[in-house]
Design a protein around this motif. Structure first.
Motif, mmCIF file in Angstrom:
data_model
loop_
_atom_site.group_PDB
_atom_site.id
_atom_site.type_symbol
_atom_site.label_atom_id
_atom_site.label_comp_id
_atom_site.label_asym_id
_atom_site.label_seq_id
_atom_site.Cartn_x
_atom_site.Cartn_y
_atom_site.Cartn_z
ATOM 1 N N PRO A 132 -6.590 11.972 9.478
ATOM 2 C CA PRO A 132 -7.118 11.056 10.502
ATOM 3 C C PRO A 132 -7.464 9.667 9.957
ATOM 4 N N ALA A 133 -8.087 9.596 8.797
ATOM 5 C CA ALA A 133 -8.469 8.294 8.235
ATOM 6 C C ALA A 133 -7.241 7.440 7.920
ATOM 7 N N VAL A 134 -6.186 8.063 7.416
ATOM 8 C CA VAL A 134 -4.961 7.331 7.095
ATOM 9 C C VAL A 134 -4.294 6.851 8.376
ATOM 10 N N LYS A 135 -4.283 7.682 9.404
ATOM 11 C CA LYS A 135 -3.711 7.269 10.693
ATOM 12 C C LYS A 135 -4.458 6.062 11.256
ATOM 13 N N ILE A 136 -5.778 6.075 11.159
ATOM 14 C CA ILE A 136 -6.580 4.947 11.642
ATOM 15 C C ILE A 136 -6.256 3.694 10.831
ATOM 16 N N LEU A 137 -6.197 3.841 9.514
ATOM 17 C CA LEU A 137 -5.881 2.711 8.647
ATOM 18 C C LEU A 137 -4.533 2.106 9.023
ATOM 19 N N LEU A 138 -3.525 2.942 9.181
ATOM 20 C CA LEU A 138 -2.194 2.445 9.518
ATOM 21 C C LEU A 138 -2.172 1.782 10.892
ATOM 22 N N ASP A 139 -2.908 2.350 11.834
ATOM 23 C CA ASP A 139 -2.995 1.729 13.170
ATOM 24 C C ASP A 139 -3.622 0.339 13.093
ATOM 25 N N VAL A 140 -4.701 0.212 12.330
ATOM 26 C CA VAL A 140 -5.379 -1.084 12.195
ATOM 27 C C VAL A 140 -4.468 -2.095 11.498
ATOM 28 N N LEU A 150 0.864 -1.173 0.000
ATOM 29 C CA LEU A 150 0.000 0.000 0.000
ATOM 30 C C LEU A 150 0.902 1.224 0.000
ATOM 31 N N VAL A 151 0.758 2.066 -1.005
ATOM 32 C CA VAL A 151 1.572 3.272 -1.125
ATOM 33 C C VAL A 151 0.698 4.470 -0.775
ATOM 34 N N ILE A 152 1.163 5.241 0.215
ATOM 35 C CA ILE A 152 0.414 6.419 0.671
ATOM 36 C C ILE A 152 1.316 7.636 0.516
ATOM 37 N N PRO A 153 0.877 8.627 -0.243
ATOM 38 C CA PRO A 153 1.684 9.848 -0.378
ATOM 39 C C PRO A 153 1.932 10.499 0.987
ATOM 40 N N CYS A 154 3.126 11.025 1.173
ATOM 41 C CA CYS A 154 3.506 11.646 2.451
ATOM 42 C C CYS A 154 2.512 12.724 2.882
ATOM 43 N N ASP A 155 1.938 13.457 1.919
ATOM 44 C CA ASP A 155 0.986 14.531 2.248
ATOM 45 C C ASP A 155 -0.238 13.987 2.990
ATOM 46 N N PHE A 156 -0.539 12.705 2.810
ATOM 47 C CA PHE A 156 -1.747 12.117 3.390
ATOM 48 C C PHE A 156 -1.524 11.497 4.758
ATOM 49 N N LEU A 157 -0.267 11.347 5.178
ATOM 50 C CA LEU A 157 0.036 10.623 6.406
ATOM 51 C C LEU A 157 -0.570 11.243 7.660
ATOM 52 N N ASP A 158 -0.843 12.542 7.647
ATOM 53 C CA ASP A 158 -1.420 13.193 8.825
ATOM 54 C C ASP A 158 -2.948 13.206 8.817
ATOM 55 N N GLY A 175 1.343 -4.231 7.818
ATOM 56 C CA GLY A 175 1.483 -3.051 8.665
ATOM 57 C C GLY A 175 2.896 -2.530 8.782
ATOM 58 N N GLU A 176 3.848 -3.219 8.189
ATOM 59 C CA GLU A 176 5.239 -2.792 8.265
ATOM 60 C C GLU A 176 5.493 -1.655 7.283
ATOM 61 N N VAL A 177 6.095 -0.587 7.756
ATOM 62 C CA VAL A 177 6.485 0.516 6.872
ATOM 63 C C VAL A 177 7.811 0.116 6.241
#
Length: 89
Positions: free
Chosen positions: A53-61, A43-51, A83-85
């Motif tokens: 809330p939905a992306v944070k929840i996704l990464l936590d899950v 799963l590739v997430i642009p750095c601009d999206f990392l902050d 879940g590994e970065v």
């Protein structure tokens, strides 16, 4: 055919001798499965999206033991790296 489920149905109904598909779908239809290739999906997430809330929840899950256990219970899924970065750009 257009999807894994249809492939499995064709084999299950003896309209085809074999088909490409997912282990979980073959298991759901009571079919044998011969693995041909292991595929890793990232799963590739642009750095601009990392902050966001939905992306944070996704990464936590994605990093929970509970999700890894659920994935591991599915036939053909390996969850050790879930879940590994693996990198940041």
């Amino acid at each position: 055919v257009s999807n894994h489920n249809r492939c499995a149905q064709m084999v299950a109904f003896q309209l085809s001798d074999a088909a490409l598909g997912l282990r979980a779908v073959a298991a759901a239809h009571g079919l044998d499965f011969v693995p041909m290739e292991a595929v890793r999906c990232d799963l590739v997430i642009p750095c601009d999206f990392l902050d966001l809330p939905a992306v944070k929840i996704l990464l936590d899950v994605l990093q929970t033991r509970a999700l890894r256990n659920e994935l591991a219970s599915l036939p053909g899924y390996e969850s050790a790296c879930t879940g590994e970065v693996i990198g940041q750009v």
